[in-house]
Design a protein around this motif. Sequence first.
Motif, PDB file in Angstrom:
ATOM      1  N   ARG A   1       7.258   5.483  -4.334  1.00  0.00           N
ATOM      2  CA  ARG A   1       6.077   4.636  -4.435  1.00  0.00           C
ATOM      3  C   ARG A   1       6.158   3.748  -5.683  1.00  0.00           C
ATOM      4  N   ALA A   2       6.559   4.344  -6.819  1.00  0.00           N
ATOM      5  CA  ALA A   2       6.644   3.587  -8.067  1.00  0.00           C
ATOM      6  C   ALA A   2       7.768   2.551  -8.003  1.00  0.00           C
ATOM      7  N   ILE A   3       8.915   2.928  -7.437  1.00  0.00           N
ATOM      8  CA  ILE A   3      10.055   2.008  -7.371  1.00  0.00           C
ATOM      9  C   ILE A   3       9.744   0.828  -6.451  1.00  0.00           C
ATOM     10  N   ILE A   4       9.136   1.092  -5.298  1.00  0.00           N
ATOM     11  CA  ILE A   4       8.823   0.012  -4.355  1.00  0.00           C
ATOM     12  C   ILE A   4       7.779  -0.931  -4.951  1.00  0.00           C
ATOM     13  N   SER A   5       6.817  -0.403  -5.662  1.00  0.00           N
ATOM     14  CA  SER A   5       5.825  -1.263  -6.327  1.00  0.00           C
ATOM     15  C   SER A   5       6.502  -2.184  -7.329  1.00  0.00           C
TER      16      SER A   5
ATOM     17  N   ILE B   1       9.714  -3.147  -7.228  1.00  0.00           N
ATOM     18  CA  ILE B   1      10.512  -4.104  -6.461  1.00  0.00           C
ATOM     19  C   ILE B   1       9.619  -5.211  -5.914  1.00  0.00           C
ATOM     20  N   ALA B   2       8.470  -4.868  -5.347  1.00  0.00           N
ATOM     21  CA  ALA B   2       7.571  -5.862  -4.777  1.00  0.00           C
ATOM     22  C   ALA B   2       7.063  -6.825  -5.843  1.00  0.00           C
ATOM     23  N   GLN B   3       6.801  -6.309  -7.029  1.00  0.00           N
ATOM     24  CA  GLN B   3       6.324  -7.162  -8.120  1.00  0.00           C
ATOM     25  C   GLN B   3       7.372  -8.179  -8.524  1.00  0.00           C
TER      26      GLN B   3
ATOM     27  N   PRO C   1       4.989  -7.437   0.092  1.00  0.00           N
ATOM     28  CA  PRO C   1       4.009  -6.389  -0.225  1.00  0.00           C
ATOM     29  C   PRO C   1       4.696  -5.041  -0.424  1.00  0.00           C
ATOM     30  N   GLY C   2       4.236  -4.303  -1.423  1.00  0.00           N
ATOM     31  CA  GLY C   2       4.801  -2.977  -1.679  1.00  0.00           C
ATOM     32  C   GLY C   2       4.177  -1.937  -0.782  1.00  0.00           C
TER      33      GLY C   2
END
Length: 787
Positions: A726-730, A732-734, A744-745
């Motif tokens: 969850r933290a890594i995808i957020s 990456i999306a940012q 979107p993450g």
Amino acid sequence: MSLLDRKLLRDISTMRGQVVTISLVIAAGIAVFVASISTYDSLLSARDRFYLNARFPQVFVTLKRAPLSLLSQINEIAGIVTAEPRIVRELIVDSPASVLPISARMVSIQNGGDESLVRLHMRRGTAPLPGDAKSVAINEAYADASGIVPGDDIRILLNGRVQTFRISGTALSAEYVYSVKPGLPIPDDRLYATIWVDRSAVEAAFDLKGAFNDLVVFVAPGTDPQAVIAELDRLLEPYGSVGAIERRDQPSNRFLDDELNQQRVMSITIPFIFFGVAAFLLNVVLGRLVAAQREQIAALKALGFSAVPIGMHYIKLVAVIVLIGSLLGIACSVAFGEAMIAAYRGFFRLPVFTFELTPWSLVAGTAVSFAMASLGVLSAVRNVLVLPPAVAMRPVAPLRFRRLRLEGLMTAFGYTPQRMMIVRNLAGRPVRTALTVIGIAFAVPMVVLGLFWRDAIDHMIDVQFNLVERGNVAVTFPHPFDRGIIYDLARQPGVLAAEGQRIVPVRLRASQRSYLTSVIGLPTGSELRRPHDASLRPIDVSAEGITLTRRLAERLDVDLGQVVTIEVMEGRRLRRDLPVGAIVDELIGMASYMQMDAINQLTGEGDVVSAAALFVDPAALSDLLRRFKDLPVIESVAVKSYTLSSFMAKIAGLVFVSAGILTAFGIIIAVGVVYNSARIGLQERAWELASLRVLGFSGAEVSRILFSEFAFEIALGVPLGLLTSRAIISLIAQFHSNESFQIPGVIGPRTYAAAGLVVVLAALASAYVVRRQIDRLDLVAALKTRD
């Protein structure tokens, strides 16, 4: 061959399964690292070469009509090297084979394609020669999509009359590397063409003889384009200029820059995550692997081998594994890069676009892998070498087990010796348990990182095309019409709802920042286009101010309540200061909204519309589109289903190529980590497990003890990995958001389930292999100790 070299060969043969899986982990990390960097460099160099050869300008101007005599004043502006006047018009291609009207942009040339600026790159045939008013060149993408070849005829609606031209060639232009119909975020090569004609063919048709309505400018190196733009705006404002823009805001280049920026970010973030995780796991796995050979290292030291040759022996082991992994990684990176470039070729039209490996990335990837692996190995070797040989050759002292508080809680669930052994082994070796759990946890995001793109694309489609744009047909008009035209459209058979829109070109200013865009005027209570906030709640367009998308607000560095200056770039070119009344979240493009009555009052053009959103009965859509082709008041038509199919073929197709490969690499890393954790766990516990067998435990009971510990580590590692995902995808999306798209993450339940399932299946497969090893365990050899 020395004794240590023979031992090296035996070790590689004995540990071939681990050597292969560790090499695959290295290969996955190197492949993502090298391919991402090389793909970015390949795209950048292909673009730069094309821009240089095509003499791509730095400033672009669109206006109504200006005399060619004005060119002398333009060339006197400080910093301008060359200015090329042109005639550019949007028009319709008359194609009976197409259900939808085919829009086109016609661009005049006057030197047979060898223009002073924006020179054409001919792919087939030739460009129209000077004075040839009967021939045209078309862009390669449309020619490929429609099956047109040089020599065919094309029918074009010029100023109300259908004229037939012969296609003399197909071409590429640096101005249309990414060719998209104005107002749409996604290119559709079937429904949008770029047509180049000699100036003599169109200047009379559009009443532009001795005049121009478009200008491209090349500025001297070191010149500030904004200073040139300010002078051009001042000079050309009386001639209907909608505002000069610099190269970064030219639509094709903006999208290409966005993709380059995203690829650059991807070449840093995703490889860093993949490579960093692979390097960490490599360090841990090889460190534990060498630590399990403690007695062998001590025996070598007792036989007279010094620390240096022993250390070099294990460095050679690392070198072999890294070499195998690097070779596999380089081969995979070439395949990965070629797949990415192949996907880009259907997206960006560049004359020479090939995948080229970036040499420094190969060296860096291999060097970092070798360094991280060596660090783990030498640390483990050093821990053994500091001990006297007699001490090191003895088995590791048994752990000092003590009764745990947890044991008292477990009696309610049934106290058995096996369960206490499991609990005490896990609690008694906290570092080893923690490393195994962390390794498994890091394996999970590697799979999620490849799979989440499908969730992101689905979310983008749902938000943008279902929540925001709720109509299924969008119509634009060649110029503003009285709002009564919306009632005429609403009476068409099959039209269930119709809403007018007013789209006005504006320049938004806030302090020193500015952005040339369009304001979309929506009627009060609009239902077919509804902006939403970050929580997906519909937001009404501000009645007193302007509504901005979040990324546009960030570009202008403004927030709610702050004032934005709106300069209307058509008509009376009025200027007004308005507060930011609302900020909405959209995933495609950077839009701004006002109420339609307010924008019409600002322009002073009365109650008019320039576009319409329709909701049409799907069963009546084909008949309606055929009628639209014969209506001169309609400039272009966009059908949501066509737009979505183009989106999936272009954007989503490109994303899924990368996502599929990342998923494969993520699975490789996950399997490699889980398998090696299980295999090294058996190697570390061989003496204990053999002792249990001698004491009368069956193979199944011994396996159950080992696998219960491993299952506990999996049970801890997988949820921790999902939280980490969850933290890594957020993150990456940012980093991957740009002006054209916002990734979107979003991670759906199916992605979490798939990632967890991959790790569990890898654990089951590893358990099967380890169980076979336990059944074949040589009890005598495992129980031997050296005193």
